[in-house]
Design an enzyme around this catalytic site. Structure first.
Site, PDB file in Angstrom:
ATOM      1  N   HIS A  97       0.854  -1.087  -0.001  1.00 32.49           N
ATOM      2  CA  HIS A  97       0.100   0.069  -0.189  1.00 32.49           C
ATOM      3  C   HIS A  97       0.767   1.168   0.190  1.00 32.49           C
ATOM      4  CE1 HIS A  97       0.578  -1.076   4.226  1.00 32.49           C
ATOM      5  NE2 HIS A  97       0.270   0.230   4.486  1.00 32.49           N
ATOM      6  N   HIS A  99       0.838   5.290   1.106  1.00 32.91           N
ATOM      7  CA  HIS A  99       0.261   6.099   1.729  1.00 32.91           C
ATOM      8  C   HIS A  99       0.338   7.628   0.803  1.00 32.91           C
ATOM      9  CE1 HIS A  99      -0.002   4.168   5.653  1.00 32.91           C
ATOM     10  NE2 HIS A  99       1.394   3.310   5.204  1.00 32.91           N
TER      11      HIS A  99
END
Length: 132
Positions: A97, A99
Site C-alpha cells: 500500500h 500512503h
C-alpha cells in the site's frame, strides 16, 4: 485473508476515495493528517518486493490521480507519498500500500530522516555493492 483483502472484498467497511477494476483507495483509519489515504492493488502482493512491474506502474498512476483529487477537494498544495515494505521499515499490513499524506501548514508531521554527513568513500562502497 489479510486486512486489506477483506476491505477489498467488502467484508470490512472502508471510507472509499477511489476505485477501479484493479485498485482501491480509502482513508487510513489512523489519519496522520486529514485526507490521509491508502492506495492498494486489489490483487494481493505482500510488498514492493513481490509486486509485478505492470501493477506497480499502474499503481503509481492511481496514486497520482488520488493525490490530485485530494489537492482539488481539500485544497492542499503538498503531499508525502510513502511506502513501508518489510517490518523493519514499519509495514504493519502485509499487502502493498502507498500512503498519500496531505500536508498542511503547521501540521507537525516530520518524515525526513536524520541527515548524515557526506561521505564519498561510503557512497562509492555502497554503489560498488549495488552494481557488482
Amino acid at each position: 485473508m489479510c486486512l486489506f483483502c477483506k476491505i477489498i472484498d467488502g467484508e470490512i467497511p472502508a471510507y472509499k476515495v477511489y476505485e477501479d477494476n484493479d485498485f482501491l483507495a480509502f482513508l487510513d483509519i489512523s489519519q496522520a493528517t486529514p485526507g490521509h489515504t491508502l492506495v492498494v492493488p486489489k490483487k494481493h502482493f505482500d510488498s514492493i518486493f513481490s509486486i509485478d512491474e505492470e501493477t506497480a506502474s499502474k499503481m503509481l498512476i492511481v496514486v497520482s490521480k488520488v493525490a490530485n483529487l485530494l489537492k482539488d477537494k481539500l485544497g492542499v498544495s503538498a503531499v508525502n507519498i510513502l511506502n513501508n515494505s518489510g517490518a523493519l521499515a514499519g509495514q504493519t499490513v502485509n499487502h502493498i500500500h502507498i500512503h498519500i499524506i496531505p500536508r498542511y501548514e503547521n501540521d507537525n508531521i516530520h518524515l525526513a530522516p536524520d541527515a548524515h554527513d557526506f561521505d564519498a568513500e561510503a557512497l562509492a562502497s555502497t554503489l560498488s555493492k549495488i552494481l557488482n
